[in-house]
Design an enzyme around this catalytic site. Structure first.
Site, PDB file in Angstrom:
ATOM      1  N   SER A  50      47.887  56.759  18.624  1.00 17.14           N
ATOM      2  CA  SER A  50      46.819  55.505  18.887  1.00 17.14           C
ATOM      3  C   SER A  50      46.955  54.677  17.638  1.00 17.14           C
ATOM      4  O   SER A  50      47.678  55.170  17.111  1.00 17.14           O
ATOM      5  CB  SER A  50      46.000  56.594  19.369  1.00 17.14           C
ATOM      6  OG  SER A  50      45.227  55.436  19.330  1.00 17.14           O
ATOM      7  N   GLY A  51      46.538  53.399  17.862  1.00 23.62           N
ATOM      8  CA  GLY A  51      46.312  53.118  16.846  1.00 23.62           C
ATOM      9  C   GLY A  51      47.381  53.192  15.573  1.00 23.62           C
ATOM     10  O   GLY A  51      48.694  52.347  15.339  1.00 23.62           O
ATOM     11  N   ILE A  80      53.684  63.196  10.515  1.00 21.32           N
ATOM     12  CA  ILE A  80      52.358  62.164  10.818  1.00 21.32           C
ATOM     13  C   ILE A  80      51.385  63.054  11.753  1.00 21.32           C
ATOM     14  O   ILE A  80      52.271  63.502  12.645  1.00 21.32           O
ATOM     15  CB  ILE A  80      52.531  60.280  11.175  1.00 21.32           C
ATOM     16  CG1 ILE A  80      51.862  60.363  10.997  1.00 21.32           C
ATOM     17  CG2 ILE A  80      53.527  60.422  12.318  1.00 21.32           C
ATOM     18  CD1 ILE A  80      52.056  57.979  10.717  1.00 21.32           C
ATOM     19  N   THR A  81      50.653  62.835  11.398  1.00 24.86           N
ATOM     20  CA  THR A  81      49.427  63.781  12.528  1.00 24.86           C
ATOM     21  C   THR A  81      48.112  61.709  13.106  1.00 24.86           C
ATOM     22  O   THR A  81      48.793  61.085  12.260  1.00 24.86           O
ATOM     23  CB  THR A  81      48.361  64.447  12.076  1.00 24.86           C
ATOM     24  OG1 THR A  81      47.119  63.460  11.182  1.00 24.86           O
ATOM     25  CG2 THR A  81      49.230  65.007  10.882  1.00 24.86           C
ATOM     26  N   GLY A  82      48.138  62.021  13.592  1.00 20.49           N
ATOM     27  CA  GLY A  82      47.415  60.588  14.955  1.00 20.49           C
ATOM     28  C   GLY A  82      48.411  59.648  15.335  1.00 20.49           C
ATOM     29  O   GLY A  82      47.903  58.639  14.759  1.00 20.49           O
ATOM     30  N   ALA A  83      49.846  59.674  15.104  1.00 27.48           N
ATOM     31  CA  ALA A  83      50.703  59.000  16.057  1.00 27.48           C
ATOM     32  C   ALA A  83      50.439  58.548  16.842  1.00 27.48           C
ATOM     33  O   ALA A  83      51.952  57.368  17.909  1.00 27.48           O
ATOM     34  CB  ALA A  83      52.100  59.389  15.354  1.00 27.48           C
ATOM     35  N   TYR A 130      30.912  61.326   9.926  1.00 27.37           N
ATOM     36  CA  TYR A 130      32.250  60.330  10.130  1.00 27.37           C
ATOM     37  C   TYR A 130      32.317  59.917   8.220  1.00 27.37           C
ATOM     38  O   TYR A 130      33.590  60.654   7.676  1.00 27.37           O
ATOM     39  CB  TYR A 130      32.400  59.878  10.503  1.00 27.37           C
ATOM     40  CG  TYR A 130      33.571  59.276  10.355  1.00 27.37           C
ATOM     41  CD1 TYR A 130      34.174  59.115  11.028  1.00 27.37           C
ATOM     42  CD2 TYR A 130      33.700  57.093  10.169  1.00 27.37           C
ATOM     43  CE1 TYR A 130      35.925  58.281  10.657  1.00 27.37           C
ATOM     44  CE2 TYR A 130      34.382  56.767  10.087  1.00 27.37           C
ATOM     45  CZ  TYR A 130      36.091  56.890  10.324  1.00 27.37           C
ATOM     46  OH  TYR A 130      36.976  56.394  10.376  1.00 27.37           O
TER      47      TYR A 130
HETATM   48  N1  LIG Z   1      39.907  52.013  13.515  1.00 30.99           N
HETATM   49  C1  LIG Z   1      39.654  51.564  12.286  1.00 30.99           C
HETATM   50  O1  LIG Z   1      38.723  50.632  12.355  1.00 30.99           O
HETATM   51  C2  LIG Z   1      39.496  52.733  11.054  1.00 30.99           C
HETATM   52  C3  LIG Z   1      39.297  52.505  10.017  1.00 30.99           C
HETATM   53  C4  LIG Z   1      39.147  53.821   8.639  1.00 30.99           C
HETATM   54  C5  LIG Z   1      40.228  54.609   8.749  1.00 30.99           C
HETATM   55  N2  LIG Z   1      40.340  54.859  10.458  1.00 30.99           N
HETATM   56  C6  LIG Z   1      40.988  55.849  10.164  1.00 30.99           C
HETATM   57  O2  LIG Z   1      41.745  55.704  11.123  1.00 30.99           O
HETATM   58  C7  LIG Z   1      42.570  57.144  11.301  1.00 30.99           C
HETATM   59  C8  LIG Z   1      43.229  56.461  12.473  1.00 30.99           C
HETATM   60  O3  LIG Z   1      42.065  55.576  13.878  1.00 30.99           O
HETATM   61  P1  LIG Z   1      42.902  55.213  14.534  1.00 30.99           P
HETATM   62  O4  LIG Z   1      41.621  53.421  14.002  1.00 30.99           O
HETATM   63  O5  LIG Z   1      44.119  54.591  14.416  1.00 30.99           O
HETATM   64  O6  LIG Z   1      42.215  55.540  15.634  1.00 30.99           O
HETATM   65  P2  LIG Z   1      42.417  55.688  18.027  1.00 30.99           P
HETATM   66  O7  LIG Z   1      43.309  55.088  17.785  1.00 30.99           O
HETATM   67  O8  LIG Z   1      41.697  56.727  18.277  1.00 30.99           O
HETATM   68  O9  LIG Z   1      43.745  57.290  16.757  1.00 30.99           O
HETATM   69  C9  LIG Z   1      43.868  58.347  16.100  1.00 30.99           C
HETATM   70  C10 LIG Z   1      44.274  59.737  16.797  1.00 30.99           C
HETATM   71  O10 LIG Z   1      44.129  60.612  16.155  1.00 30.99           O
HETATM   72  C11 LIG Z   1      44.823  61.681  16.963  1.00 30.99           C
HETATM   73  N3  LIG Z   1      43.445  62.849  16.719  1.00 30.99           N
HETATM   74  C12 LIG Z   1      42.200  62.645  17.723  1.00 30.99           C
HETATM   75  N4  LIG Z   1      41.677  64.076  17.317  1.00 30.99           N
HETATM   76  C13 LIG Z   1      42.416  64.571  17.131  1.00 30.99           C
HETATM   77  C14 LIG Z   1      42.575  65.852  17.533  1.00 30.99           C
HETATM   78  N5  LIG Z   1      41.510  67.029  18.016  1.00 30.99           N
HETATM   79  N6  LIG Z   1      43.925  66.310  17.151  1.00 30.99           N
HETATM   80  C15 LIG Z   1      44.880  65.971  17.334  1.00 30.99           C
HETATM   81  N7  LIG Z   1      45.062  64.754  17.630  1.00 30.99           N
HETATM   82  C16 LIG Z   1      44.114  64.152  17.363  1.00 30.99           C
HETATM   83  C17 LIG Z   1      44.055  60.953  18.104  1.00 30.99           C
HETATM   84  O11 LIG Z   1      45.247  61.562  19.165  1.00 30.99           O
HETATM   85  P3  LIG Z   1      44.739  61.143  21.250  1.00 30.99           P
HETATM   86  O12 LIG Z   1      46.051  60.009  20.954  1.00 30.99           O
HETATM   87  O13 LIG Z   1      45.062  62.892  21.745  1.00 30.99           O
HETATM   88  O14 LIG Z   1      43.620  60.682  20.877  1.00 30.99           O
HETATM   89  C18 LIG Z   1      44.808  60.000  17.950  1.00 30.99           C
HETATM   90  O15 LIG Z   1      45.746  59.492  17.682  1.00 30.99           O
HETATM   91  C19 LIG Z   1      41.670  57.955  11.236  1.00 30.99           C
HETATM   92  O16 LIG Z   1      41.582  59.551  10.571  1.00 30.99           O
HETATM   93  C20 LIG Z   1      40.529  57.405  10.865  1.00 30.99           C
HETATM   94  O17 LIG Z   1      39.580  57.510  10.834  1.00 30.99           O
HETATM   95  C21 LIG Z   1      40.610  54.036  10.897  1.00 30.99           C
END
Ligand SMILES: NC(=O)c1ccc[n+]([C@@H]2O[C@H](COP(=O)([O-])OP(=O)(O)OC[C@H]3O[C@@H](n4cnc5c(N)ncnc54)[C@H](OP(=O)(O)O)[C@@H]3O)[C@@H](O)[C@H]2O)c1
Length: 300
Positions: free
Chosen positions: A13-14, A8-11, A176
């Site tokens: 946070s959130g 999993i990527t982006g793990a 985005y």
């Molecule tokens: N939140 C919403 O309402 C929402 C709605 C629709 C879709 N999404 C999608 O859900 C996904 C997760 O987002 P989230 O809401 O959980 O946001 P988040 O809390 O900001 O988490 C984003 C994650 O992506 C990682 N990331 C960002 N840029 C990166 C890079 N260049 N290299 C490696 N890792 C990177 C972050 O790592 P760091 O810890 O290093 O920052 C973090 O683990 C995203 O694809 C977003 O588009 C979110």
């Protein structure tokens, strides 16, 4: 999920963090890709405290850079003989236009090309582990996208009109939205190319979720997202569809679909355009120098 390996990527946070914890709690061994060392180490500690018998591992990469996408995929492929689930989830929104060292627009590189390059880099492991699954985190933001193959790097889009700024909080949202449309088109095309070999590919919209998303976007859009977050659902709720797609036997055969609230739903007609999906694939192959890694059909 006991005995299953989930990348999993982006793990850190959130949505991704909650999903990783839930899947570890269900017995999976998690292989996480992180960018930030301290958040990465804290996430790994958390997973070990949830399920210490599985040997969870971590790999570091900045997924906005092509060399890092390729390196981390190669590193994981070398370390993991089998991968049952790949979750492409890392993503971000940027209030202003930035270019990566590869000359790519930052949102497109992070949110779309990283999904493409990491998936192709792990393809042999996914194939060898069939039945296996790829899940891409998309968004209903795709509904606001305009796909212009002459402007995939958003040179024009970032110079948004005043109307766009007032409506969406700035052109960053439109850029985005394009990346999230690309997630759905990529899902359809990858699913089509992998049809019949036991690797399913699906994507989903998590809802509007209270995460760190948007906090570092800058400008009006960060302010707007922060103000709206009291309306957002929790990361636990936001991760439900992701956990469902990764683990439920109900979706073992579903592929090429877009889910919301654990149910398949229809994205916009633009997101169902198979010619656009093929063209995006070709552009992504060219931009990442991965031409021909997965042919359009087994015969070609
Ligand atoms: N939140 C919403 O309402 C929402 C709605 C629709 C879709 N999404 C999608 O859900 C996904 C997760 O987002 P989230 O809401 O959980 O946001 P988040 O809390 O900001 O988490 C984003 C994650 O992506 C990682 N990331 C960002 N840029 C990166 C890079 N260049 N290299 C490696 N890792 C990177 C972050 O790592 P760091 O810890 O290093 O920052 C973090 O683990 C995203 O694809 C977003 O588009 C979110």
């Amino acid at each position: 999920m006991t005995g299953k390996v989930v990348v999993i990527t982006g793990a850190t946070s959130g949505i991704g963090k909650v999903a990783a914890e839930k899947l570890a709690g269900m017995g999976a061994r998690m292989v996480i890709v992180a960018r930030d060392r301290s958040r990465g180490a804290a996430t790994l500690d958390g997973l070990r405290s949830i399920n210490g018998s599985a040997k969870h591992t971590i790999h570091y990469a900045d997924l906005s850079r092509l060399a890092e996408m390729r390196r981390v995929a190669a590193e994981i492929a070398a370390a993991e003989p089998r991968i049952d689930v790949l979750i492409n989830n890392a993503g971000a929104l940027f209030g202003s236009r930035h270019l990566t060292p590869d000359g790519l627009e930052l949102t497109f590189a992070t949110n779309h090309l990283a999904y493409f390059v990491v998936s192709l880099g792990l393809l042999d492991r996914l194939r060898a582990s069939a039945p296996s699954r790829v899940i891409n985190t998309s968004s209903d933001a795709h509904e606001k996208a305009t796909l212009d193959f002459d402007d995939l790097q958003s040179e024009k889009a970032y110079h948004g009109s005043l109307g766009n700024t007032l409506r969406y909080g700035g052109p960053g949202f439109k850029v985005y939205a394009l990346s999230k449309l690309c997630n759905i088109l990529f899902t359809r095309e990858l699913a089509r190319r992998l049809e019949g070999i036991g690797v399913t590919v699906n994507c989903f919209h998590p809802g509007f979720v209270d995460t760190r998303f948007g906090d570092e976007s800058g400008g009006l859009i960060s302010w707007g997202l922060r103000a709206a977050k009291h309306l957002a659902i929790s990361p636990e709720k936001g991760a439900e569809t992701l956990v469902y797609l990764a683990s439920s036997p109900e979706v073992a055969d579903a592929t090429g679909r877009y889910f919301f609230q654990c149910r398949p739903t229809s994205p916009t007609s633009q997101a169902q355009d198979d010619r656009a999906a093929r063209r995006l694939w070709q552009e992504s192959e060219r931009l990442s120098s991965l031409v021909g890694v997965l042919p359009a059909s087994p015969a070609s």
